[in-house]
Motif scaffolding. Structure first.
Motif, PDB file in Angstrom:
ATOM      1  N   UNK A   5       0.995  -1.108  -0.072  1.00 29.73           N
ATOM      2  CA  UNK A   5      -0.028   0.134  -0.058  1.00 29.73           C
ATOM      3  C   UNK A   5       0.959   1.431  -0.111  1.00 29.73           C
ATOM      4  N   UNK A   6       0.281   2.203  -0.718  1.00 25.88           N
ATOM      5  CA  UNK A   6       1.170   3.682  -0.349  1.00 25.88           C
ATOM      6  C   UNK A   6       1.051   4.150   0.985  1.00 25.88           C
ATOM      7  N   UNK A   7       1.944   5.113   1.272  1.00 27.24           N
ATOM      8  CA  UNK A   7       1.782   5.790   2.569  1.00 27.24           C
ATOM      9  C   UNK A   7       0.386   6.462   2.835  1.00 27.24           C
ATOM     10  N   UNK A   8      -0.316   6.320   3.799  1.00 24.95           N
ATOM     11  CA  UNK A   8      -1.562   6.984   4.141  1.00 24.95           C
ATOM     12  C   UNK A   8      -1.874   6.656   5.558  1.00 24.95           C
ATOM     13  N   UNK A   9      -1.430   7.875   6.279  1.00 26.60           N
ATOM     14  CA  UNK A   9      -1.338   7.712   7.838  1.00 26.60           C
ATOM     15  C   UNK A   9      -2.984   7.439   8.089  1.00 26.60           C
ATOM     16  N   UNK A  10      -4.027   7.974   7.316  1.00 27.09           N
ATOM     17  CA  UNK A  10      -5.226   7.537   7.978  1.00 27.09           C
ATOM     18  C   UNK A  10      -5.868   6.004   7.864  1.00 27.09           C
TER      19      UNK A  10
END
Length: 164
Positions: A5-10
């Motif tokens: 997955x791409x970085x996504x803090x949510x």
């Protein structure tokens, strides 16, 4: 095929530290889903979003190193890594202690089990893959599902067996 997955803090805030975008090897493990269930159970128990519980004012700007420390913070353990900065929340005790106060020891133990199921130890000389799967399945059934059912019954609900 699982893609990294791409970085996504949510989204990463719900992922096990080894499944977060900055650290995943792309391999799926059931324990990662169980960890995520533990995070959601914390939110339900404390009636708050996880980012508010841990004191991240602006989750969208959280660094990967901060999210890597979340599991340790939730378990009340110290975690130090360069760039990691989960804030101290005034008046808030360790997360598991808050759960114990809000929902009782049984619920607290269920959440702790979810957050630590990846630490299942396999005895020396035993085949890693199949034994780990069976042990995680047993933990899921006995330590999580059955305990949640006992809470449901205690609250006046019906058990899975009475529904069938």
């Amino acid at each position: 095929m699982t893609e990294k997955p791409r970085f996504d803090p949510l989204q990463d805030i719900y992922r096990h530290p080894h499944a977060q975008s900055s650290h995943t090897d792309g391999n799926y493990r059931k324990c990662y889903d169980i960890y995520s269930l533990g995070v959601v159970l914390i939110e339900v128990a404390l009636w708050n979003r996880i980012e508010d519980i841990v004191g991240l004012a602006n989750l969208s700007t959280a660094k990967p190193s901060t999210l890597q420390g979340l599991q340790h913070w939730l378990l009340g353990k110290s975690f130090t890594r360069k760039g990691s900065s989960l804030p101290k929340i005034p008046g808030a005790g360790p997360c598991l202690q808050q759960l114990d106060s809000a929902c009782g020891k049984v619920f607290r133990d269920i959440v702790e089990c979810c957050l630590t199921v990846d630490a299942v130890e396999i005895p020396e000389g035993v085949e890693q893959g199949s034994t780990a799967v069976l042990r995680i399945q047993r933990i899921t059934e006995q330590d999580i599902v059955r305990r949640l059912e006992s809470i449901q019954v205690a609250l006046g609900g019906c058990s899975r067996d009475s529904i069938s």
